[in-house]
Design a protein around this motif. Structure first.
Motif, PDB file in Angstrom:
ATOM      1  N   THR A  18       0.830  -1.200   0.000  1.00 27.55           N
ATOM      2  CA  THR A  18       0.000   0.000   0.000  1.00 27.55           C
ATOM      3  C   THR A  18       0.866   1.253   0.000  1.00 27.55           C
ATOM      4  O   THR A  18       1.518   1.565   0.987  1.00 27.55           O
ATOM      5  CB  THR A  18      -0.907   0.040   1.240  1.00 27.55           C
ATOM      6  N   GLU A  75      -7.427  -3.135  10.301  1.00 25.96           N
ATOM      7  CA  GLU A  75      -7.755  -4.303  11.128  1.00 25.96           C
ATOM      8  C   GLU A  75      -7.111  -4.234  12.515  1.00 25.96           C
ATOM      9  O   GLU A  75      -7.752  -4.524  13.518  1.00 25.96           O
ATOM     10  CB  GLU A  75      -7.354  -5.599  10.426  1.00 25.96           C
ATOM     11  N   TRP A  84      -8.985  -1.745  14.502  1.00 29.21           N
ATOM     12  CA  TRP A  84     -10.303  -2.297  14.866  1.00 29.21           C
ATOM     13  C   TRP A  84     -10.189  -3.221  16.076  1.00 29.21           C
ATOM     14  O   TRP A  84     -10.988  -3.164  17.006  1.00 29.21           O
ATOM     15  CB  TRP A  84     -10.874  -3.040  13.646  1.00 29.21           C
ATOM     16  N   HIS A  92     -15.559  -2.098   1.389  1.00 32.28           N
ATOM     17  CA  HIS A  92     -14.369  -1.754   2.168  1.00 32.28           C
ATOM     18  C   HIS A  92     -13.187  -2.047   1.260  1.00 32.28           C
ATOM     19  O   HIS A  92     -12.861  -3.201   1.009  1.00 32.28           O
ATOM     20  CB  HIS A  92     -14.303  -2.612   3.438  1.00 32.28           C
ATOM     21  N   PRO A 111      -6.634  -1.400   0.765  1.00 33.16           N
ATOM     22  CA  PRO A 111      -5.932  -0.118   0.677  1.00 33.16           C
ATOM     23  C   PRO A 111      -4.892  -0.084  -0.452  1.00 33.16           C
ATOM     24  O   PRO A 111      -4.589   0.975  -0.971  1.00 33.16           O
ATOM     25  CB  PRO A 111      -5.263   0.024   2.041  1.00 33.16           C
ATOM     26  N   ARG A 143      -7.322  -1.452  -4.050  1.00 39.11           N
ATOM     27  CA  ARG A 143      -8.665  -0.850  -4.024  1.00 39.11           C
ATOM     28  C   ARG A 143      -9.746  -1.771  -4.584  1.00 39.11           C
ATOM     29  O   ARG A 143     -10.865  -1.344  -4.866  1.00 39.11           O
ATOM     30  CB  ARG A 143      -8.688   0.548  -4.649  1.00 39.11           C
ATOM     31  N   TYR A 144      -9.419  -3.045  -4.752  1.00 39.05           N
ATOM     32  CA  TYR A 144     -10.459  -4.061  -4.924  1.00 39.05           C
ATOM     33  C   TYR A 144     -11.239  -4.134  -3.614  1.00 39.05           C
ATOM     34  O   TYR A 144     -10.866  -3.497  -2.627  1.00 39.05           O
ATOM     35  CB  TYR A 144      -9.809  -5.432  -5.138  1.00 39.05           C
ATOM     36  N   HIS A 159      -4.131  -9.047   4.162  1.00 38.92           N
ATOM     37  CA  HIS A 159      -4.892  -7.797   4.169  1.00 38.92           C
ATOM     38  C   HIS A 159      -6.016  -7.802   5.206  1.00 38.92           C
ATOM     39  O   HIS A 159      -6.396  -6.761   5.701  1.00 38.92           O
ATOM     40  CB  HIS A 159      -5.481  -7.529   2.787  1.00 38.92           C
ATOM     41  N   ALA A 160      -6.571  -8.973   5.487  1.00 36.21           N
ATOM     42  CA  ALA A 160      -7.668  -9.029   6.445  1.00 36.21           C
ATOM     43  C   ALA A 160      -7.890 -10.461   6.898  1.00 36.21           C
ATOM     44  O   ALA A 160      -7.838 -11.384   6.079  1.00 36.21           O
ATOM     45  CB  ALA A 160      -8.953  -8.494   5.802  1.00 36.21           C
ATOM     46  N   SER A 161      -8.126 -10.622   8.201  1.00 37.77           N
ATOM     47  CA  SER A 161      -8.421 -11.955   8.721  1.00 37.77           C
ATOM     48  C   SER A 161      -9.889 -12.268   8.454  1.00 37.77           C
ATOM     49  O   SER A 161     -10.693 -11.375   8.173  1.00 37.77           O
ATOM     50  CB  SER A 161      -8.150 -11.991  10.223  1.00 37.77           C
ATOM     51  N   GLU A 165     -12.021 -13.134  10.621  1.00 37.96           N
ATOM     52  CA  GLU A 165     -12.811 -12.503  11.688  1.00 37.96           C
ATOM     53  C   GLU A 165     -13.149 -11.051  11.329  1.00 37.96           C
ATOM     54  O   GLU A 165     -14.274 -10.583  11.512  1.00 37.96           O
ATOM     55  CB  GLU A 165     -11.959 -12.575  12.962  1.00 37.96           C
ATOM     56  N   TYR A 166     -12.137 -10.359  10.801  1.00 38.10           N
ATOM     57  CA  TYR A 166     -12.342  -8.961  10.428  1.00 38.10           C
ATOM     58  C   TYR A 166     -13.324  -8.882   9.264  1.00 38.10           C
ATOM     59  O   TYR A 166     -14.228  -8.028   9.252  1.00 38.10           O
ATOM     60  CB  TYR A 166     -10.996  -8.334  10.042  1.00 38.10           C
ATOM     61  N   ASN A 207     -16.862  -9.301  10.453  1.00 40.91           N
ATOM     62  CA  ASN A 207     -17.341  -8.054  11.072  1.00 40.91           C
ATOM     63  C   ASN A 207     -17.773  -7.051  10.013  1.00 40.91           C
ATOM     64  O   ASN A 207     -18.803  -6.398  10.130  1.00 40.91           O
ATOM     65  CB  ASN A 207     -16.230  -7.469  11.939  1.00 40.91           C
ATOM     66  N   LEU A 208     -16.959  -6.974   8.956  1.00 40.60           N
ATOM     67  CA  LEU A 208     -17.265  -5.982   7.917  1.00 40.60           C
ATOM     68  C   LEU A 208     -18.542  -6.340   7.161  1.00 40.60           C
ATOM     69  O   LEU A 208     -19.303  -5.462   6.768  1.00 40.60           O
ATOM     70  CB  LEU A 208     -16.095  -5.862   6.930  1.00 40.60           C
ATOM     71  N   LEU A 226     -21.421  -5.198   9.205  1.00 45.15           N
ATOM     72  CA  LEU A 226     -21.390  -3.734   9.268  1.00 45.15           C
ATOM     73  C   LEU A 226     -21.832  -3.098   7.949  1.00 45.15           C
ATOM     74  O   LEU A 226     -22.670  -2.188   7.924  1.00 45.15           O
ATOM     75  CB  LEU A 226     -19.971  -3.299   9.622  1.00 45.15           C
ATOM     76  N   TYR A 227     -21.275  -3.575   6.854  1.00 49.02           N
ATOM     77  CA  TYR A 227     -21.588  -2.970   5.562  1.00 49.02           C
ATOM     78  C   TYR A 227     -22.985  -3.341   5.083  1.00 49.02           C
ATOM     79  O   TYR A 227     -23.594  -2.573   4.330  1.00 49.02           O
ATOM     80  CB  TYR A 227     -20.498  -3.302   4.533  1.00 49.02           C
ATOM     81  N   LYS A 273     -24.918  -0.699   6.708  1.00 44.67           N
ATOM     82  CA  LYS A 273     -24.692   0.580   6.021  1.00 44.67           C
ATOM     83  C   LYS A 273     -25.491   0.630   4.720  1.00 44.67           C
ATOM     84  O   LYS A 273     -26.039   1.679   4.357  1.00 44.67           O
ATOM     85  CB  LYS A 273     -23.210   0.748   5.674  1.00 44.67           C
TER      86      LYS A 273
END
Ligand SMILES: Cc1cc2nc3c(=O)[nH]c(=O)nc-3n(C[C@H](O)[C@H](O)[C@H](O)COP(=O)(O)OP(=O)(O)OC[C@H]3O[C@@H](n4cnc5c(N)ncnc54)[C@H](O)[C@@H]3O)c2cc1C
Lengths: 792, 261
Positions: free
Chosen positions: A714, A775, A778, B174, B177, B180-181, B240-242, B244-245, B248-249, B252-253, B256
């Motif tokens: 990034t 993350e 968070w 989301h 970063p 941006r996919y 980039h993301a677990s 679990e994360y 959550n998203l 959340l989304y 939203k």
């Protein structure tokens, strides 16, 4: 005539850069050139059992294939470490050989093993695919924290330890800690960064069979230094048979200081195959093989009194050198780091102990700030934590420990000539509306967001020179800078500098200072750099040294021009030299008010005679011509300093961090071009925010770089930044006649702790490591919610 | 990049005739060209389909919006017709990648590639899209079969995507970063009878979250999905993301998106 120094002159280089008219290395093509493609190790650590080039040699269009065997046979030297560092026990650092093409063992993914030259790039690629390397894969050492416990990767380097260095006094520190009311401790990781210059590395080599001269066009920050290293250590060619040209270079940030494998190999090979060679890195090659930055694991402690006075500081750091020690690799985590780790504070006792280790990763070297961002991160995280734990305002605790007298003898090495740290922080507070923060925090809270504010105060030692000082610390060369000012008979001026611009705007800044000295319009001045065949010699550009060292050499050469001009004008005007005043480009005889312009004087210097009369304007003892040079070696480093304040807002549901406000107040001494300086600060802050929030270099446990493209690495982008709010305090440097201090790195030095202090403030003091990705944040927010719930 | 034969046929028939097991259709090239340059893919024939006029353009009928395969993201994002009929779809297209990607990437390329973190597949699923190919029509739920896999047979060409116009819809993403996919993207569409919540980025292939869809079908409000425990099992976990994360998203989304409808 109004002074150009201090004004926002538009950049001379903008026209060509903005219109795509720059001339970069990859733009250069030489008739009959071949294309080079390197065969690189896919393994982080592997024995090279054999290299079979037979199929490649038969591949269509292939002109030649060379390997580590041939380069060793020709006794071409390897890459070097530029600074010799000694361990605490007095032993010399351990530096493994780093051949330009690995022959027996590969030590990081991307290390070059062989090279293929072909008529076209595609043919070179095909040929490279046909080079068969038989590897025996070995277990890689990747994590710097484990390196000392792991198998040694280099022969003769026990525990993978290059050195175990100490600066400071352990005993004095122990005594100070014994007197403390409280010890503040932090464990930090300074994340590894990939420099990502916009222009990838490249080289084009032209061997002249007639003159036997090699011309190397390359993406270098320091062409003279490259020539010196390739000649003295590389045995590629004597210096007078090697011309190194660094034309327009699209960013370096330290990653283009080193002479790299590809430059040595192509220069050597061009002579061997008697063909020009072109090599341009692909982006993946840049990720894998450009020297990386940072990568420290630090434990640091600050001893404090209950009322917030600092008594002592200790810093235990493991620095990852990567696979090999390169030019600034060994000094970056020692003398560029340790002395600055006590920050802008009076701390009676301090030490920094650094263990530098080798791992099977890309070599780590200087990257914008080099050591000083790591130092500032260490001390400023400690200071912020101290403020929190002692319940003292974070600006007040800093003010309390600032020196008020200058020169300020800093704890470990430096004597800082000038500065006013209190004024800088006061100004930053005011510009950032520090007092209004609590109201803004409440407003964020009402919207379900967490807001934090972070401060950092820094100083740094840059303008990398004084030769005597750096050589006493182990530097292999003197770090003066040279300049030559040449008047043409018809009045245009060429200013040659040994500094090199790869984004620093020297064409403009240097022309401004020379124009002021000589009293001529800027348009008459050309700044020439980047070619060892032009100008005297130079050490190049890094360590914010161009203006403070190279710029002063220009000033001094201009002063010599004016001095000679005075003598010539006096003779022309038939008065004594001391009756001449030089002002606004004119030599004026004070009594008669007769004058000669500097252009007329220059003309006379080149055409020293006239029709029908035996008469010369050249005084006895002087020679014709108007060319002067100067080598400047300053008496001290320059010490920019300042205070930055950042405000972030966190969305606890996603962990997204938004930088809401960023205020920077810097002291760069006298400012030559405020617009250019602001640009440098913007770029530095952007890189620092990148380090704090985004850039996340990751190797897996086998040493594969996981983040080797922009799909995964990034880079910060424009929409990650707020409008930067910049201010300046200008206390002039006393170590140079312009009073300037370096400005190129300060933004990247001050900003990571500023941003992280703000994030940690928003998180109620919870420690979190860089980069503070969504993350991670968070997770911290969840933990905070839990502990808040428990408390309630 | 390995050399290849470049073709630019003017109609679908010629394009499909050229297709073989060692060919690729070239639309925006945003995925194909980098993979060829990196040596991850190589083809004997590259069949550029951008010259086929019929494949590009946007048509709105009473109940559907049909978008030609080579229509670029920027065209969908800025189309007045799409903005009026399915504003969520225009919004989705306008947030794909960056300006360069949107100026070249196409809807046909996006769905044929079926990247697990691409945005369009979620719109197709939530908006009950029908994929028109040169041979047949395929329902979205049968089209996306796995990670980078679709129901397309070798040489089969996507001609257009026909979306059902919903009563309301929204897409929330989301972004990764770096690229941006979508780290995750949630497309919520309220149709007359029921609600679809399609999720991309979370698993190896786009899917409909049945639980969230059911709850919203019976009561289309944020409160109906408040506290829904989206399970992380089966979700992607990477640097980039677990999982679990991501889980959550997703919840959340989804909220939203409902809020924004
Ligand atoms: C930096 C970057 C960021 C991105 N971010 C996002 C994002 O945020 N969200 C998102 O959804 N996408 C994103 N993408 C993907 C992008 O939007 C494109 O949709 C995608 O790359 C493919 O579309 P294309 O038109 O370029 O197809 P191409 O690369 O030309 O083709 C892709 C594949 O589809 C095949 N193909 C193309 N058209 C057809 C057709 N009509 N019929 C059958 N097969 C066909 C090709 O043969 C090839 O195999 C991103 C891409 C990049 C490079």
């Amino acid at each position: 005539m109004a002074s150009l120094v201090g004004s926002r002159v538009e950049r001379k280089e903008d026209g060509r850069f903005l219109q795509g008219r720059g001339r970069y290395t990859a733009d250069i093509n030489i008739a009959n050139q071949t294309y080079a493609v390197f065969v690189r190790s896919p393994h982080a650590r592997a024995k090279i059992k054999s290299v079979d080039t037979s199929k490649a040699l038969k591949s269509s269009g292939v002109v030649g294939v060379l390997t580590g065997k041939e380069i060793a046979e020709d006794k071409i030297g390897g890459l070097i470490a530029g600074w010799a560092i000694r361990s605490e026990d007095g032993s010399e650092m351990k530096v493994p050989a780093n051949p330009p093409l690995a022959k027996d063992i590969a030590n990081f993914v991307g290390e070059p093993i062989a090279v293929v030259f072909a008529e076209t790039l595609d043919e070179a690629k095909e040929g490279a695919e046909k080079v068969k390397v038989d590897y025996k894969v070995l277990k890689a050492v990747v994590d710097p924290a484990d390196a000392m416990k792991s198998e040694a990767i280099h022969d003769g380097v026990d525990k993978n330890l290059c050195y175990d260095w100490l600066l400071g006094d352990r005993k004095a520190v122990d005594e100070a800690f014994a007197k403390a009311d409280k010890i503040i401790k932090v464990d930090l990781i300074n994340n590894r960064l990939v420099p990502n210059a916009m222009e990838p590395r490249a080289c084009v080599v032209d061997y002249n069979t007639a003159s036997e001269e090699i011309t190397l066009y390359t993406t270098s920050q320091n062409p003279h230094l490259s020539r010196l290293v390739m000649s003295a250590f590389g045995n590629v060619a004597p210096e007078n048979k090697l011309r190194v040209v660094a034309p327009d270079v699209g960013g370096g940030f330290g990653s283009k200081i080193n002479v790299y494998n590809e430059e040595i190999v192509c220069s050597w090979a061009s002579k061997k195959i008697e063909r020009p060679i072109k090599w341009v890195a692909e982006r993946t090659e840049s990720f894998l093989t450009d020297t990386h930055g940072r990568d420290h694991v630090t434990h640091a402690e600050l001893a404090v009194t209950n009322d917030g006075k600092f008594l002592g500081f200790k810093n235990e750091t493991i620095a990852n050198l990567g696979a090999y020690a390169r030019v600034f690799g060994t000094v970056t985590p020692t003398y560029l780091f340790g002395p600055c780790a006590t920050g802008v504070y009076v701390i009676p006792a301090a030490y920094s102990n650094v263990k530098a280790v080798y791992t099977n990763t890309a070599p780590v070297d200087a990257y914008r700030g080099a050591g000083r961002p790591e130092a500032t991160y260490t001390i400023e995280r400690l200071v912020e934590k101290a403020a929190m734990e002692l319940g003292i305002d974070k600006t007040e605790i800093r003010m309390k420990n600032f020196p008020t007298q200058f020169p300020f003898k800093q704890t470990l090495v430096h004597t800082v000539d000038s500065g006013d740290y209190v004024a800088g922080l006061e100004k930053a507070k005011q510009m950032a509306d520090y007092a209004g923060f609590e109201a803004r925090r409440k407003k964020s809270e009402a919207n379900g967001k967490l807001r934090g504010i972070g401060v950092s105060s820094y100083f740094e030692a840059c303008g990398i020179a004084p030769s005597a000082a750096v050589m006493s610390l182990g530097c292999g060369v003197g770090l003066w800078e040279s300049a030559e000012v040449r008047f043409n008979p018809t009045g245009q001026i060429s200013v040659f500098t040994g500094a090199h611009s790869h984004g620093q705007s020297h064409d403009t800044t240097f022309a401004q200072i020379a124009a002021d000295e000589l009293g001529v319009p800027m348009e008459n001045i050309d700044v020439v750099h980047g070619d060892t065949d032009k100008g005297t010699f130079g050490m190049g550009t890094y360590g914010s040294r161009s203006l403070t060292v190279g710029g002063i050499a220009i000033v001094n050469a201009c002063k010599k021009i004016v001095a000679k001009g005075k003598r010539v004008a006096a003779k022309m005007l038939e008065v004594n030299e001391d009756e001449i005043e030089f002002k606004d480009g004119e030599f004026v005889a004070l009594k008669s008010n007769k004058k000669k312009t500097i252009g007329e004087v220059a003309f006379a210097c080149y055409l020293p005679g006239q029709r029908d009369e035996m008469k010369s304007p050249i005084p006895e003892g002087d020679e014709p011509g108007l060319i002067e040079s100067s080598f400047f070696d300053p008496a001290n480093f320059s010490f920019p300093a300042g205070s930055h304040i950042c405000e972030v807002e966190i969305d606890p549901d996603t962990g997204n961090v938004k930088v809401e406000k960023y205020t920077a107040v810097d002291d760069f001494g006298r400012i030559v071009n405020p617009m250019i300086v602001e640009g440098q600060v913007h770029g530095g802050i952007a890189q620092g925010i990148g380090q704090a929030l985004h850039e996340n270099t990751q190797y897996d446990e086998t040493g594969q770089l996981m983040t080797a493209s922009y799909m995964d690495y990034t880079m910060p982008r424009a929409d990650n930044f707020p409008e930067f709010n910049l201010g300046f305090t200008c206390t002039h440097a006393t170590s140079n006649p312009l009073g300037v201090k370096g400005c190129g790195e300060a933004g990247a030095i001050a900003s990571p702790p500023t941003v992280m202090n703000a994030v940690i403030d928003a998180l109620g003091g919870q420690e979190i490591s860089m980069p503070a990705t969504a993350e991670k944040v968070w997770k911290a927010c969840k933990a905070m919610k839990k502990s808040n719930a428990k408390a309630a | 990049m390995k050399s290849f034969n470049y073709h630019a046929p003017k109609d679908v028939k010629d394009a499909t005739k050229l297709a073989s097991s060692s060919s690729a259709f070239l639309a925006g090239g945003m995925t194909t060209i980098p993979s060829m340059k990196l040596g991850l893919a190589s083809y004997k024939d590259v069949i550029d389909i951008k010259k086929i006029k019929k494949l590009s353009g946007i048509k709105v009928s009473g109940k559907t919006v049909t978008i030609g395969a080579t229509t670029k993201h920027v065209e969908v994002a800025t189309s007045k017709d799409v903005k009026k009929a399915i504003p969520a779809l225009a919004k989705l297209a306008g947030n794909i990648g960056d300006a360069q990607v949107r100026n070249r990437g196409t809807i046909g390329g996006s769905i044929s590639n079926n990247d697990p973190s691409a945005c369009y597949p979620s719109a197709c699923m939530a908006l009950n899209a029908v994929i028109h190919t040169n041979k047949r029509k395929i329902d979205a739920e049968k089209f996306f079969t796995g990670m980078f896999e679709t129901a397309l047979k070798s040489g089969e060409l996507v001609e257009a995507v026909e979306f059902q116009i919903p009563e309301k819809a929204d897409y929330q993403k989301h972004p990764n970063p770096a690229s941006r996919y979508a780290i995750i993207g949630v497309f919520v569409a309220k149709h007359k009878k029921d609600v679809n919540v399609a999720v991309t980025g979370a698993k190896s292939c786009v899917y409909i979250d049945k639980d969230l869809s059911k709850k919203l079908s019976s009561n289309f409000s944020v409160s109906s999905i408040e506290g829904t425990d989206v399970k992380s099992s089966g979700m992607n976990s990477d640097m980039h993301a677990s999982a679990e994360y991501r889980a959550n998203l997703v919840s959340l989304y989804a909220k939203k998106a409902v809020e924004a409808c």
